[in-house]
Design an enzyme around this catalytic site. Structure first.
Site, PDB file in Angstrom:
ATOM      1  CB  ALA A   2      -3.323  -2.122  -7.756  1.00 47.03           C
ATOM      2  CB  CYS A  85      -2.209   1.247  -0.852  1.00 44.97           C
ATOM      3  SG  CYS A  85      -2.516  -0.365  -0.853  1.00 44.97           S
TER       4      CYS A  85
END
Length: 310
Positions: A2, A85
């Site tokens: 990200a 994640c």
């Protein structure tokens, strides 16, 4: 990845040989609320295809609705579900790798997205090998995801508790690849063409995914393809060529709608610039200078100083 794999960086990686790419992950709830900032994360160009949009969330129905919205807006080549994640702000909302602890919920999410996209685009999933070393369940999770309609599974060879420390366990990735019929893509500690070749020949994976290594060295895709084709290492990329790419990245970012204006773009690029410059001559002073840049011109001045000093 990200904040890294935005539309500009993906363009660069594609030019350097990346085959298939995935966007930065986006919140299904952000998509459902038609948040403009969230939608920016799904941007890609036709030249980047095949490309997937990655979603995270913990409500199968809402995830499915968000996936269909993205498909209607963007027509990606596939939708990817993030079960990997490790970041606290994602895990605390029952997203990302937290679902590895709750297989029924993980299945519900997978089925919701697969049903929403059935007959339109494929759905894939990205996982880690488990929550911690006492709960490594990637083989079971992979089988469940296959049963839920996932058409490929990417596996990062670390647990959530490891973060990015220690070594990736490719033995577990290999076991997963042998346990399911769908393609398994291995990920973790891939930093060179030799790494790609070793994992492709030594495991049952169908492909190899490169992540963090590309932040410092996006040429890794070119190097990997050359090594797979010839068995030879390419010579190191010259400093001038490295700086040329860094400056081009800055210019493209400053022109992108993502950041609004040049100052915001270059400030957002600071951590990326410091990653690029690992191993450069005078790296310590470079990092100190790059931590304060606010314009493309400042980056160009630092590049000129760096090359003159080398």
């Amino acid at each position: 990845m990200a904040g890294v794999t935005d539309v500009v960086f993906r363009q660069i990686c594609k030019e350097l040989g990346a085959d298939v790419m995935v966007t930065e992950f986006v919140s299904a709830e952000g998509i459902m609320q038609a948040d403009d900032r969230t939608r920016k994360y799904t941007e890609f160009t036709d030249g980047q295809r095949p490309v997937g949009v990655q979603l995270f969330g913990a409500d199968g129905e809402r995830m499915g609705e968000a996936a269909r919205k993205i498909v209607d807006w963007k027509r990606p080549d596939f939708i990817d579900i993030n079960y990997g994640c490790p970041v606290n702000k994602v895990v605390s909302k029952n997203g990302g790798s937290s679902l590895l602890k709750d297989c029924p919920l993980l299945e519900s999410v997978a089925r919701g997205v697969a049903k929403a996209c059935e007959g339109v685009v494929p759905v894939t999933a990205k996982i880690r090998i488990g929550w911690d070393e006492k709960s490594i369940n990637a083989v079971e999770v992979s089988r469940r995801l296959e049963d839920c309609g996932m058409q490929a599974i990417s596996i990062h060879g670390r647990t959530r508790s490891q973060g990015y420390g220690g070594e990736a366990c490719w033995e577990t990735i290999d076991a997963c690849a042998r346990a399911v019929r769908v393609p398994v893509i291995g990920n973790g500690d891939i930093a060179s063409g030799a790494d790609v070749a070793r994992r492709k020949s030594g495991t049952a994976v169908s492909g190899v995914m490169i992540g963090r290594a590309a932040m410092q060295n996006p040429w890794v895709f070119r190097e990997a393809k050359h090594f797979l084709k010839t068995g030879e290492l390419l010579p190191p990329v010259p400093l001038a060529e490295r700086w040329e790419l860094v400056m081009r990245h800055c210019r493209l970012a400053s022109e992108s709608r993502r950041y609004g204006n040049e100052r915001h773009a270059i400030m957002a690029m600071r951590s990326r610039l410091m990653a690029y410059c690992k191993g450069f001559p005078g790296a310590k002073e470079l990092r100190q200078r790059l931590a304060r840049v606010e314009s493309v011109a400042q980056v160009e001045e630092i590049a000129a100083w760096s090359m003159a000093a080398a």
